[in-house]
Design an enzyme around this catalytic site. Structure first.
Site, short mmCIF file in Angstrom:
data_model
loop_
_atom_site.label_atom_id
_atom_site.label_comp_id
_atom_site.label_asym_id
_atom_site.label_seq_id
_atom_site.Cartn_x
_atom_site.Cartn_y
_atom_site.Cartn_z
N ASN A 50 0.82 -1.22 0.00
CA ASN A 50 0.00 0.00 0.00
C ASN A 50 0.86 1.27 0.00
O ASN A 50 0.36 2.35 0.30
CB ASN A 50 -0.92 0.01 1.22
CG ASN A 50 -1.82 -1.20 1.29
OD1 ASN A 50 -2.39 -1.60 0.28
ND2 ASN A 50 -1.92 -1.83 2.45
N HIS A 136 -13.82 -2.02 7.05
CA HIS A 136 -12.62 -2.68 7.58
C HIS A 136 -12.83 -3.19 9.00
O HIS A 136 -13.58 -2.59 9.80
CB HIS A 136 -11.50 -1.64 7.57
CG HIS A 136 -10.12 -2.16 7.84
ND1 HIS A 136 -9.56 -2.13 9.08
CD2 HIS A 136 -9.20 -2.70 7.01
CE1 HIS A 136 -8.33 -2.61 9.02
NE2 HIS A 136 -8.08 -2.96 7.76
N GLU A 180 -15.94 3.63 4.42
CA GLU A 180 -14.58 3.90 3.94
C GLU A 180 -14.71 4.89 2.79
O GLU A 180 -15.74 4.91 2.10
CB GLU A 180 -13.91 2.59 3.47
CG GLU A 180 -13.61 1.70 4.65
CD GLU A 180 -12.91 0.39 4.29
OE1 GLU A 180 -12.14 0.34 3.31
OE2 GLU A 180 -13.14 -0.59 5.00
N SER A 184 -11.00 -0.79 0.84
CA SER A 184 -9.68 -1.41 0.77
C SER A 184 -9.66 -2.71 -0.02
O SER A 184 -8.63 -3.07 -0.57
CB SER A 184 -9.16 -1.67 2.19
OG SER A 184 -10.05 -2.52 2.89
N ASP A 209 -13.32 6.52 6.69
CA ASP A 209 -11.99 5.96 6.87
C ASP A 209 -11.34 6.03 5.50
O ASP A 209 -11.74 5.33 4.58
CB ASP A 209 -12.11 4.51 7.36
CG ASP A 209 -10.76 3.80 7.44
OD1 ASP A 209 -9.83 4.19 6.69
OD2 ASP A 209 -10.64 2.85 8.23
N HIS A 212 -7.11 4.41 2.16
CA HIS A 212 -6.61 4.20 0.80
C HIS A 212 -6.90 5.36 -0.13
O HIS A 212 -6.69 5.27 -1.33
CB HIS A 212 -7.19 2.90 0.23
CG HIS A 212 -6.81 1.70 1.05
ND1 HIS A 212 -5.63 1.01 0.83
CD2 HIS A 212 -7.40 1.12 2.11
CE1 HIS A 212 -5.54 0.04 1.72
NE2 HIS A 212 -6.60 0.08 2.51
N LYS A 242 0.09 4.05 4.63
CA LYS A 242 -0.10 3.59 3.25
C LYS A 242 0.59 4.55 2.27
O LYS A 242 1.80 4.54 2.20
CB LYS A 242 -1.56 3.32 3.03
CG LYS A 242 -1.90 2.03 3.81
CD LYS A 242 -3.31 1.69 4.03
CE LYS A 242 -3.34 0.42 4.89
NZ LYS A 242 -4.63 0.16 5.49
C1 LIG Z 1 -4.97 -0.36 6.80
C2 LIG Z 1 -6.30 0.12 7.22
C3 LIG Z 1 -6.51 0.61 8.51
C4 LIG Z 1 -5.48 0.51 9.59
O1 LIG Z 1 -4.46 1.43 9.45
P1 LIG Z 1 -3.05 1.14 10.15
O2 LIG Z 1 -2.43 2.47 10.22
O3 LIG Z 1 -2.33 0.19 9.26
O4 LIG Z 1 -3.35 0.54 11.49
C5 LIG Z 1 -7.73 1.15 8.81
N1 LIG Z 1 -8.72 1.18 7.89
C6 LIG Z 1 -8.56 0.70 6.65
C7 LIG Z 1 -9.68 0.78 5.69
C8 LIG Z 1 -7.35 0.15 6.27
O5 LIG Z 1 -7.20 -0.37 5.06
#
Ligand SMILES: *Cc1c(COP(=O)(O)O)cnc(C)c1O
Length: 386
Positions: A50, A136, A180, A184, A209, A212, A242
């Protein structure tokens, strides 16, 4: 006598996973550069990370990390509320707020810690959480911890969300509408303008969230900027792990909301601050994301050429899924690609629903068009055999 030992318990659990093709194993993987990895003795072209902009290896980012580590040491030594709030945090939070055009921002230890800390702060037992079914695992964990009533709606279906809100909203005090920004495992954008309208109509707080989305969509500013008009989003969560190539999670929101989080989010107050090198590196990475438009456009461009060459749905982000169904098929396809020199993640339950196991291709600015063509040629037989 049944075996009640701890090892017996673990062994039975692992065997059950194996029978369902769901046992996972950690493979030592060494990053060679932004696109290649060495894993189990082989060099592979990776479409499984990522680090969408290759920033984990950018000299300015690495230098910022080294300089801060030399100056402030390797660890923060305490929670940010005690003595772990080293001077680099203020610059990082200001940069995040400016990129997202919010009043304030607050940085956590990781994205996971952010969601499990903030969701239970914004919703409690008298409240309602309405969330996309593809959210997620850490959004689910945050929702479960909150004690609120949680109702899921069909993926990316605002009409389904509206039906849930119409049925449930009036029976609860506050309502958090969760999605999101860029999904993801699907790679699609949430219909944020429609969800924003629903939030207004049903008196709900919309939270995204955007793990990505940052650095990839909306000129790098994330999913709230990926539509004709910026979407009014009171709580935007994201990660620095990411596209920013570092580590850490964040919330961009109003000053009052951020202050409440600094005071009351447990995973903020009861966890050690990030290493100073990580905070400095993330600030340097955000500077690149904010200024290098051409770089930021590359991951989606690569994903689009791949999807177009294979006549898949047009890519909306750096992520392109190829749903194969049974877990075993996804694992086999992943192994076939590995044989051909490519590292691609085979995603199985519980990450995705049963029967929708898939290959997940993630594109980076470091991939060349030629890399994409080679991958396309290797994926075609899998697609033909589907
Ligand atoms: C990777 C991810 C997270 C977690 O983030 P980290 O900083 O790796 O703990 C949270 N939400 C989504 C949608 C993700 O893909």
């Amino acid at each position: 006598m049944p075996d009640r030992s701890l090892d017996g318990f673990a062994t039975r659990k692992l065997q059950a996973l194996e029978r369902r093709e769901l046992r996972r194993s950690l493979a030592g993987t060494e990053k060679i550069d932004g696109r290649r990895v060495r894993s189990q003795g082989r060099e592979l072209l990776s479409f499984a990370g990522n680090d969408y902009l290759g920033l984990s290896h950018r000299p300015e980012v690495v230098e910022a990390s080294l300089a801060a580590t030399r100056r402030y040491g390797t660890g923060a030594g305490a929670s940010r509320l005690i003595t772990g709030n080293h001077p680099l945090y203020a610059a990082l939070e200001a940069r995040l707020a400016s990129l997202k055009d919010t009043e304030d921002a607050v940085v956590f230890g990781s994205g996971y810690l952010t969601n499990v800390g903030v969701i239970p702060l914004l919703a409690g037992e008298a409240d309602l959480i309405v969330m996309d079914e593809s959210c997620h695992s850490c959004l689910l964990a945050g929702a479960a911890l909150s004690g609120a009533k949680v109702v899921h709606f069909n993926h990316n279906d605002p009409a389904a969300a509206a039906a849930v809100l119409a049925a449930e909203r009036s029976r609860h005090r506050h309502c958090l509408l969760l999605t999101e920004g860029v999904f993801s495992m699907e790679g699609d954008l949430a219909p944020l303008p429609e969800l924003g309208e629903l939030a207004g109509r049903f008196d709900a707080w919309l939270m995204t969230d955007d793990a990505h989305g940052l650095g990839v969509v909306g000129d790098g500013r994330g999913s709230s900027f990926a539509f004709d008009e910026p979407v009014d989003l009171p709580v935007q969560m994201g990660t620095l792990s990411k596209a920013a190539g570092c580590y850490g999670g964040y919330i961009c929101a109003s000053h009052q909301v951020c202050e409440l989080i600094r005071n009351r989010a447990r995973s903020f107050g009861f966890s050690t601050g990030l290493p100073p090198g990580t905070v400095a590196a993330a600030a340097a990475a955000l500077e690149i994301i904010a200024t290098e438009r051409d770089l930021v456009a590359l991951p989606v461009a690569r994903a689009r050429s791949f999807a177009a060459a294979l006549a898949l749905k047009p890519a909306q982000s750096a992520i392109v899924p190829l749903v194969l169904g049974p877990a075993a098929r996804a694992v086999e396809a992943g192994s076939a690609l590995r044989e051909a020199g490519f590292l691609v993640a085979a995603i199985r339950p519980p990450t995705v629903p049963a029967g929708t196991s898939r290959l997940r291709f993630a594109f980076s600015a470091e991939h060349s068009e030629r890399d994409v063509r080679e991958l396309t040629a290797a994926v075609r037989p899998i697609l033909d055999g589907r």
